[in-house]
Design a protein around this motif. Structure first.
Motif, PDB file in Angstrom:
ATOM      1  N   LYS A 329      32.596  74.006  55.781  1.00 30.28           N
ATOM      2  CA  LYS A 329      32.619  73.560  57.165  1.00 30.28           C
ATOM      3  C   LYS A 329      33.368  72.239  57.309  1.00 30.28           C
ATOM      4  CE  LYS A 329      29.529  72.539  61.045  1.00 30.28           C
ATOM      5  NZ  LYS A 329      28.108  72.476  61.500  1.00 30.28           N
ATOM      6  N   GLU A 330      33.138  71.326  56.383  1.00 28.55           N
ATOM      7  CA  GLU A 330      33.793  70.020  56.469  1.00 28.55           C
ATOM      8  C   GLU A 330      35.306  70.150  56.408  1.00 28.55           C
ATOM      9  OE1 GLU A 330      33.998  65.807  53.963  1.00 28.55           O
ATOM     10  OE2 GLU A 330      32.416  67.275  53.545  1.00 28.55           O
ATOM     11  N   THR A 331      35.798  71.040  55.541  1.00 24.18           N
ATOM     12  CA  THR A 331      37.243  71.237  55.434  1.00 24.18           C
ATOM     13  C   THR A 331      37.820  71.793  56.725  1.00 24.18           C
ATOM     14  OG1 THR A 331      37.076  71.631  53.059  1.00 24.18           O
ATOM     15  CG2 THR A 331      39.065  72.420  54.154  1.00 24.18           C
ATOM     16  N   PHE A 332      37.147  72.775  57.344  1.00 28.00           N
ATOM     17  CA  PHE A 332      37.641  73.347  58.591  1.00 28.00           C
ATOM     18  C   PHE A 332      37.648  72.318  59.713  1.00 28.00           C
ATOM     19  CE2 PHE A 332      36.429  77.539  56.694  1.00 28.00           C
ATOM     20  CZ  PHE A 332      37.675  78.112  56.780  1.00 28.00           C
ATOM     21  N   VAL A 333      36.599  71.512  59.794  1.00 25.91           N
ATOM     22  CA  VAL A 333      36.541  70.483  60.833  1.00 25.91           C
ATOM     23  C   VAL A 333      37.696  69.506  60.673  1.00 25.91           C
ATOM     24  CG1 VAL A 333      35.209  68.511  61.680  1.00 25.91           C
ATOM     25  CG2 VAL A 333      34.052  70.680  61.190  1.00 25.91           C
TER      26      VAL A 333
END
Length: 623
Positions: A329-333
């Motif tokens: 999730k952090e990478t996509f954000v």
């Protein structure tokens, strides 16, 4: 000092021949080991054991019960105990070590479901984990077990496990197998993975093997087979390490496990350390530490958890693990934020373009490198690659607009600066970006891999990827702007082709890297990868032609450089492609060169090239 020797009665002849002669000058009594006819020995008796591993499993609990001081003499079938108590391989050396001990040292013993463990306890599918446990043998044995291991993995799933430590910390995960040892040196793999310590602690070391894909299994096997040294404090994502005084392991069904290679089944597995249980006559054991309170150590951040456990236990391991959205999730954000056009992006784009253009006119590589560092093109390109991979229309649209804005600004400001600069000569730095080849595509692919990897790994400096990508993009855009300002479409097209080569190469390589790292299932990524390949294929057509021309040029230069025609020597060969091809050479001679001689040189070069040429020859007198 009197020794009591318990020996293997099935090998009396060997004992009489190899062990008894060592005790000619010592007081001793010897007995063939028999559980039903043991001698009555007082506490602290010095008992030497010349026994196989099978007998030692029976003898050591007796030594603990009767408080004997035990020493170990090397036996042909003592295999597991050598590593646990560091027994010398030669009987004479072992006896010398025992004689030098004034007071026995206290040693811990490891148990599994109350059974004594010399080496390791291993949980998991026996057909898979047994060959894995035996890879510490010779090279041929390693390779045979490797083949067996890989063959068995084709149908293997991970197993659900619940581990409870001595301090009641519970870990729920999925794993292919678990290996538990007392001391990290208990196996070659645990020693290389966890590292060795100079002291003993009354703790267990549990290594949890939890690969999410077959590619991680390949990494595990290569590490296990060929790694020589532990990287202290570093664990790969597919391994976990728990250090505790005791451990209870449960599953959803009966567990298959092995103790020193012996296969067993149980509802649960309880591992513990019997602290200071055995008195050992040895000077070779590591120093013992007994702090008031032993601290547990848990490195389990990379182990499966939550919903991913159910996914991994329900099907065989894929070649590539498709990450759970929660895990990335952090990478996509971050990528969504990077895809947007911001004020800082626009400012840095203008400054990087102006700096690159000035550096190109000044023929200054350091200035151009400075522009590469400033360029913010990494963000939208990597976001575009992720959008293409996952067929995310919103991400592709936003990142595409940001990238297009950057390109337009670079061309605009590069052109404006060119119009006010009274220089119109193609120098080395400008000319180097006018004839892209397949080598430039290779640069783009490497840059794309670096960019994607850095964005997916928080522990990698993202600025490194920014530099790598900017190296391939900012200078060609600036040269394209120069071509527009000069109204020289050859300059514009050559540089813009280099830009497009690098752009599509980076997007393809970054998308493929994200795919391999599990950011998208293949069925979703297939369309984006195919489209990227089509664009790369189209752009590669002129690159292949240019690369072929470069190879031909190098062949001509290699054939002519330093060659001689009678007393003429050919030097400084340069090839300029055109119709016809132009070949520039320097002719060295001790006398003036006549026109007929130059015709000879031209004929030789045409025979090497296989086509008519235009010759530019410089005559140099050598004395």
């Amino acid at each position: 000092m009197t020794y009591t020797i318990l020996y293997d009665g099935a090998k009396t002849d060997i004992f009489n021949e190899t062990i008894l002669p060592l005790f000619e000058d010592k007081e001793f009594v010897s007995f063939a080991f028999d559980m039903n006819a043991l001698p009555a020995l007082p506490e602290d008796s010095r008992v030497l054991l010349w026994l196989s591993d099978a007998d030692l499993y029976l003898a050591l609990p007796l030594a603990v019960k009767h408080l004997w001081q035990v020493g170990f003499l090397p036996h042909p079938e003592m295999i597991r105990l050598y590593r646990t108590f560091d027994v010398p391989k030669k009987a004479k050396e072992a006896l010398q070590d025992i004689d030098s001990v004034e007071e026995a040292v206290l040693a811990d013993l490891m148990t599994c479901n109350d059974d004594l463990v010399f080496g390791s306890v291993m949980l998991g599918n026996p057909s898979t984990m047994r060959p894995a446990s035996q890879m510490d043998e010779g090279l041929m044995s390693k390779l045979l077990h490797l083949v067996t291991f890989v063959r068995n993995l084709r149908h293997d799933c991970l197993f659900p496990y619940k581990l409870t430590t001595a301090k009641n910390t519970t870990v729920s995960t999925a794993a292919l197998g678990i290996t538990v040892v007392y001391r990290a040196s208990g196996s070659d793999f645990t020693r290389r993975t966890v590292g060795e310590t100079l002291v003993d602690e009354s703790t267990l070391n549990a290594l949890i093997l939890a690969p999410r894909s077959l590619s991680q299994i390949v990494n595990f096997l290569v590490t296990k087979l060929f790694s020589k040294k532990a990287e202290q404090g570093v664990l790969p994502d597919y391994l976990g390490h728990i250090k505790t005084e005791s451990l209870v392991i449960k599953g959803t069904k009966e567990l298959a496990y092995s103790i020193d290679g012996q296969q067993m089944m149980a509802e649960s597995v309880t591992l513990a350390v019997q602290k200071d249980a055995l008195k050992v006559l040895s000077t070779r054991l590591p120093k013992k530490e007994n702090p008031a309170e032993l601290k547990e150590s848990m490195r389990i951040s990379g182990l499966p958890k939550g919903q991913s456990i159910n996914e991994l236990i329900s099907r065989p391991l894929p070649w590539i693990y498709h990450s759970d959205p929660e895990e990335v999730k952090e990478t996509f954000v971050t990528l969504k934020e990077n895809a947007r056009t911001s004020e800082s992006y626009l400012v840095l784009m203008v400054l990087a373009t102006l700096l690159a253009t000035v550096g190109l006119f000044a023929n200054s590589a350091p200035v151009i490198i400075g522009a590469m560092i400033l360029a913010p093109l990494m963000a939208p390109i990597i976001s575009l690659a992720m959008g293409v991979l996952r067929q995310n229309t919103d991400l592709m649209t936003v990142s595409g607009k940001t990238l297009f804005t950057g390109i337009v600004m670079a061309l605009t400001f590069g052109t404006l600066l060119t119009l006010i600069t009274p220089l119109q000569a193609i120098n080395h730095e400008i000319g180097a970006r006018l004839s892209p080849t397949l080598l430039d595509l290779a640069v783009a692919i490497i840059s794309g891999i670096a960019g994607a990897y850095a964005n997916a790994r928080s522990d990698v400096a993202k600025s490194l990827a920014g530099v790598a990508i900017a190296v391939a993009l900012v200078p060609p855009l600036a040269v394209s702007g120069i071509g527009i300002g000069w109204l020289d479409w050859h300059v514009f097209w050559g540089a813009f082709l280099l830009f497009m080569t690098n752009l599509v190469g980076i997007v393809l390589a970054a998308a493929a890297t994200f795919l391999l790292m599990g950011f998208s299932p293949f069925h979703l990524a297939k369309k984006g990868i195919v489209i990227s390949l089509v664009f790369v294929g189209i752009v590669s057509i002129p690159l292949v032609l240019a690369f072929d021309a470069m190879v031909s040029e190098q062949r001509v230069v290699r054939a002519l450089e330093g060659s001689q025609i009678e007393d003429l020597e050919i030097k400084d060969v340069q090839v300029i492609h055109g119709s016809p091809m132009t070949v520039s050479v320097k002719l060295l001679s001790q006398s003036p060169i006549e026109a007929a001689r130059i015709e000879q040189v031209k004929a030789k070069i045409e025979s090497e090239v296989g086509e008519p040429i235009r010759l530019e020859a410089t005559s140099v007198m050598v004395r």
